[in-house]
Scaffold this motif. Structure first.
Motif, PDB file in Angstrom:
ATOM      1  N   MET A 182       0.828  -1.195   0.000  1.00  0.00           N
ATOM      2  CA  MET A 182       0.000   0.000   0.000  1.00  0.00           C
ATOM      3  C   MET A 182       0.869   1.255   0.000  1.00  0.00           C
ATOM      4  SD  MET A 182      -2.825   1.179   2.774  1.00  0.00           S
ATOM      5  CE  MET A 182      -4.360   0.648   2.112  1.00  0.00           C
ATOM      6  N   GLY A 183       1.875   1.285   0.895  1.00  0.00           N
ATOM      7  CA  GLY A 183       2.764   2.434   0.971  1.00  0.00           C
ATOM      8  C   GLY A 183       3.434   2.703  -0.363  1.00  0.00           C
ATOM      9  N   MET A 184       3.850   1.630  -1.027  1.00  0.00           N
ATOM     10  CA  MET A 184       4.561   1.823  -2.298  1.00  0.00           C
ATOM     11  C   MET A 184       3.647   2.346  -3.379  1.00  0.00           C
ATOM     12  SD  MET A 184       7.407  -0.972  -2.536  1.00  0.00           S
ATOM     13  CE  MET A 184       8.489  -1.235  -1.164  1.00  0.00           C
ATOM     14  N   SER A 185       2.388   1.903  -3.368  1.00  0.00           N
ATOM     15  CA  SER A 185       1.485   2.448  -4.382  1.00  0.00           C
ATOM     16  C   SER A 185       1.236   3.927  -4.108  1.00  0.00           C
ATOM     17  CB  SER A 185       0.176   1.670  -4.415  1.00  0.00           C
ATOM     18  OG  SER A 185      -0.541   1.870  -3.234  1.00  0.00           O
ATOM     19  N   LEU A 186       1.259   4.319  -2.833  1.00  0.00           N
ATOM     20  CA  LEU A 186       1.094   5.739  -2.520  1.00  0.00           C
ATOM     21  C   LEU A 186       2.330   6.538  -2.938  1.00  0.00           C
ATOM     22  CD1 LEU A 186      -0.572   5.651   1.001  1.00  0.00           C
ATOM     23  CD2 LEU A 186      -1.628   5.675  -1.228  1.00  0.00           C
ATOM     24  N   VAL A 187       3.518   5.914  -2.810  1.00  0.00           N
ATOM     25  CA  VAL A 187       4.754   6.628  -3.153  1.00  0.00           C
ATOM     26  C   VAL A 187       4.736   7.077  -4.611  1.00  0.00           C
ATOM     27  CG1 VAL A 187       7.208   6.246  -3.542  1.00  0.00           C
ATOM     28  CG2 VAL A 187       6.211   5.657  -1.362  1.00  0.00           C
ATOM     29  N   THR A 188       4.181   6.248  -5.494  1.00  0.00           N
ATOM     30  CA  THR A 188       4.145   6.661  -6.898  1.00  0.00           C
ATOM     31  C   THR A 188       3.321   7.932  -7.071  1.00  0.00           C
ATOM     32  OG1 THR A 188       2.274   5.200  -7.254  1.00  0.00           O
ATOM     33  CG2 THR A 188       4.436   4.341  -7.794  1.00  0.00           C
ATOM     34  N   VAL A 189       2.247   8.036  -6.277  1.00  0.00           N
ATOM     35  CA  VAL A 189       1.444   9.262  -6.348  1.00  0.00           C
ATOM     36  C   VAL A 189       2.268  10.450  -5.863  1.00  0.00           C
ATOM     37  CG1 VAL A 189      -0.596  10.423  -5.466  1.00  0.00           C
ATOM     38  CG2 VAL A 189      -0.713   8.037  -6.087  1.00  0.00           C
ATOM     39  N   PHE A 190       3.039  10.253  -4.792  1.00  0.00           N
ATOM     40  CA  PHE A 190       3.882  11.348  -4.292  1.00  0.00           C
ATOM     41  C   PHE A 190       4.885  11.766  -5.363  1.00  0.00           C
ATOM     42  CE2 PHE A 190       3.533   9.203   0.121  1.00  0.00           C
ATOM     43  CZ  PHE A 190       2.228   9.602   0.207  1.00  0.00           C
ATOM     44  N   ILE A 191       5.452  10.771  -6.040  1.00  0.00           N
ATOM     45  CA  ILE A 191       6.460  11.073  -7.057  1.00  0.00           C
ATOM     46  C   ILE A 191       5.850  11.935  -8.161  1.00  0.00           C
ATOM     47  CG2 ILE A 191       7.868  10.043  -8.884  1.00  0.00           C
ATOM     48  CD1 ILE A 191       8.356   7.679  -7.081  1.00  0.00           C
TER      49      ILE A 191
END
Lengths: 440, 315
Positions: A182-191
């Motif tokens: 979940m965290g990693m899928s959110l990181v792409t949004v942050f990027i």
């Protein structure tokens, strides 16, 4: 050239809270609380109605119009039941645990933008339809969710019962495994958005939703959000068939109701986060957003779109529950660690590479580069994981036909492939008769 | 100019709200941190660490460092403490510490490093107290995560890389140390079924525990047709712990108070007595016969620890 959507510098929150005073903040907080509790009641009715349609039943239909009052009866039944405290339980933690769950689940909506900027009726005050926002709002959601899990874990542990403990051990493992994806899928949004503030992320989706632009992340998030909320097919911590009720086995009446409440608020939470981060938040979907120069993207209209998207995701939850059976524990862990996590890692590396190439001017990107790339990744994933139909295995006798033992290992057994049957008595007799006739 | 006056000049004294926050959260943090030393149960210790972390996070956010505060909760409370709790639950929670030194000179080394840590912390505290402070707002410029990212990826890039390497090495070490080469073939479901048939073991699931409406619990053994106890019906865990309810206990519950204790009687007799009592009670009931069985059952409800089961909509 750097694409116009891609040109992102670190974004501060976009919501303008400058006109908010203490009363407005308190009012918003109370409104969130009331709406959350009412939504839970509606969600329970919604789930029962939808799931019964999926199972070709009618569902609650006796109390009130369309069975709407059934949930009041259900809630009263739950609250009026005898409250049993386990005498061997660790008293303090046993009582506090459901409270931790509920408190944490209620805190998430503080940073969710339910709508855009709107004027409070009968005043001139313009305020964002959101309690608060700060530069790390999405991380705050992750943090609060993480604390909420302690309610489940400690509740199961403090009951001092085997099933409860098994439920909470499963829950810890589940959370640790699925929070990564979940965290990693959110990181792409942050990027892509260059911000961790919810209002800035919604603002960055004015041209294209991240669910379309970063499709693999959306899929990863949806799978892990079901895992995080302990819903079917991932409801291993409370699997009725195996663990009676898992972590809530020893809870009754109000304390059980609190766990129940927390679970449904958590469903709403993850749906709202998904809406905010991937489905354009409070923005109207495309054909509607073009009407009247974007009038549907202003004022209180925005709440409608937000709610529509959130409840669509709630429907998805129920649909999944009505369709998929529970995973076995090892299958669940394999999916998390060997399926979602490698995909998420590769996707992040790929996206970061593309983003860096653009940002450092090595290979300037077109606006459509990232969406096309992401759908290529989705296509590749689908091809990779597509279940292949294995050709029916031909049972060829690898060795010489063996003698058939009708009572192998002490049990009457049928002949296995490649075993030679002894001639039946009738065949033997027929052969003998034929032989005799021939002689005559 | 004294440090305090300088701080006052630049508007860096604590506001009243900040003081309230500090004096509320501060004691909670200190108390829960000391519970770490004094609590007896390992899980309570873990909980107090969690509370300490969350309290510190609140203080960080109050000091204008939201990124640090939130990441503290996500990483330490959410992941690391969760792993600790997981291990505590798996290993068993009330195992007392062993004071045997496994490494020679461990205590002296520990003391030495402890003093080193004290010196470092003292230095940091002194630096914070006796130098000119400019406040978080001045350095982070309203974008706290962005400012931290700039620092991490410029001045501290090498440190970050080294830390990353260290963590990866540790993870690899854990994998290598715990890896076990499988020497035998992994048994599939079909293999295990074959073994069961070959060894003459039970092929079906064990019989469900519980008997009579009152004792439908996991710790009460089922009875076979002859009224004998079926040991297998109670889960192994309960049997090993000696938590199995005996039939005698069940019978004593069912019998009226004036009947003598059934401890001494053999099992068959106990069963006969119980059956007699139930049958007599049923026979003594006046009509209507439809309610007889319901009223024959004992009136009071036994306090059985079973959560209420929802009808059809359990999540």
């Amino acid at each position: 050239m750097i694409g116009t959507w891609l040109a992102v510098t670190p974004n501060p929150p976009q919501a303008d809270f400058s006109q908010d005073n203490g009363w407005i903040v308190a009012g918003k907080a109370v409104l969130i609380l009331i709406c959350a509790l009412v939504s839970v009641i509606i969600a329970i009715w919604f789930e029962r109605k939808v799931i019964s349609r999926l199972q070709q039943r009618i569902g609650p239909n006796v109390r009130g119009p369309m069975g709407l009052f059934q949930l009041i009866y259900d809630a009263m039944k739950l609250l009026l039941k005898e409250d049993i405290n386990v005498s061997r339980a660790d008293k303090l933690i046993y009582i506090v645990a459901p409270g931790i769950s509920v408190a944490a689940s209620l805190m998430v909506f503080a940073v969710i933008p339910v709508g855009g900027q709107a004027t409070i009726p009968f005043t001139d005050i313009s305020t964002p339809l959101q309690l608060t926002d700060f530069p790390v709002a999405v991380l705050y959601i992750l943090a609060v969710t993480a604390v909420g899990v302690y309610g489940i874990v400690l509740g199961g542990w403090s009951s001092r019962a085997t099933y409860s403990l098994l439920g909470s051990v499963r829950s810890t493992a589940q959370i640790i495994s699925y929070e990564l994806a979940m965290g990693m899928s959110l990181v792409t949004v942050f990027i892509m958005s260059g911000s961790m503030s919810t209002s800035a992320i919604v603002g960055a989706q004015s041209k294209l939703w991240y669910g379309v632009m970063l499709a693999p992340s959306l899929f990863l998030y949806i799978v892990s959000m079901v895992g995080e909320t302990n819903r079917l097919p991932f409801d291993l911590p409370e699997a009725e068939g195996e663990l009676v009720g898992g972590y809530m086995t020893e809870y009754s009446s109000m304390k059980f109701a609190w766990f129940f409440l927390a679970e449904y608020i958590n469903m709403l939470n993850v749906s709202a986060v998904c809406t905010t981060l991937f489905l354009g938040g409070w923005r109207a979907p495309w054909p509607l957003s073009a009407i009247g120069d974007g009038v549907l993207n202003t004022g209180y209209w925005t709440v409608l779109w937000f709610l529509a998207k959130t409840w669509l995701l709630m429907f998805l939850f129920v649909w999944i529950r009505g369709t998929v059976v529970r995973f076995r524990y090892d299958q669940f862990m394999r999916l998390g660690w060997k399926g979602l996590l490698p995909v998420a890692l590769c996707w992040i590396v790929l996206l970061t590479g593309v983003r860096a190439a653009d940002q450092f001017g090595l290979y300037p990107l077109n606006d459509w580069a990232v969406p096309i790339l992401s759908w290529c990744v989705v296509f590749y994933m689908v091809i990779w994981y597509w279940p292949t139909k294995e050709p029916p295995s031909v049972d060829e006798p690898t060795t010489e036909p063996t003698e058939f033992d009708p009572l192998a290992d002490g049990y009457p057994v049928p002949p296995l492939p490649g075993q030679k049957l002894p001639p039946s008595p009738r065949q033997t007799l027929a052969a003998a008769v034929a032989e005799v006739k021939e002689e005559q | 100019m004294s440090v305090l006056a300088a701080a006052a000049d630049s508007g860096l004294v604590m506001s009243t709200a900040e003081q309230w926050l500090f004096w509320t959260v501060g004691p909670i943090v200190v108390l829960s941190a000391s519970a770490l030393l004094f609590a007896k149960r390992a899980v309570v210790t873990a909980c107090s660490v969690m509370l300490t972390m969350v309290g510190l996070a609140v203080l960080y956010v109050g000091l204008g460092a939201p990124f640090l505060g939130v990441v503290q909760v996500v990483v330490y409370t959410g992941a690391i403490m969760m792993l600790f709790v997981f291990v505590l639950m798996l290993v068993g929670v009330d195992i007392s510490d062993s004071f045997v030194e496994t490494i020679r000179g461990q205590r002296w080394l520990g003391t030495l490093f402890g003093l080193g840590l004290l010196a470092v912390l003292g230095g940091a505290l002194a630096r914070a107290t006796f130098t000119q402070v400019i406040g978080v707002e001045a350095v982070s410029d309203g974008n706290n995560p962005g400012a931290i990212a700039n620092l991490l990826f410029s001045d501290y890039a090498f440190t970050l890389e080294v830390t990353g390497c260290l963590l990866i090495i540790a993870a690899m070490g854990a994998v290598v140390l715990t890896h076990r080469v499988r020497l035998t073939k992994k048994l599939t479901q079909a293999d295990m079924a074959a073994v069961k048939v070959r060894e003459g073991m039970r092929l079906t699931p064990p019989p469900a525990p519980g008997n009579y409406a009152r004792h439908n619990a996991a710790d009460v053994p089922a009875l076979d047709a002859a009224g004998k106890i079926i040991e297998d019906s109670v889960p192994d865990v309960l049997r090993m712990r000696g938590q199995v309810h005996t039939l005698r206990g069940v019978a004593q519950d069912l019998l009226p108070a004036e009947v003598a204790p059934v401890d001494a009687a053999p099992v068959d007799v106990v069963v006969d007595v119980v059956v007699d009592v139930v049958v007599e009670a049923a026979a003594a009931e006046p009509p209507p016969p439809a309610d007889a069985s319901a009223e024959a059952a004992p009136a009071e409800v036994a306090p059985v620890d079973v959560a209420p089961v929802e009808e059809g909509d359990t999540p």
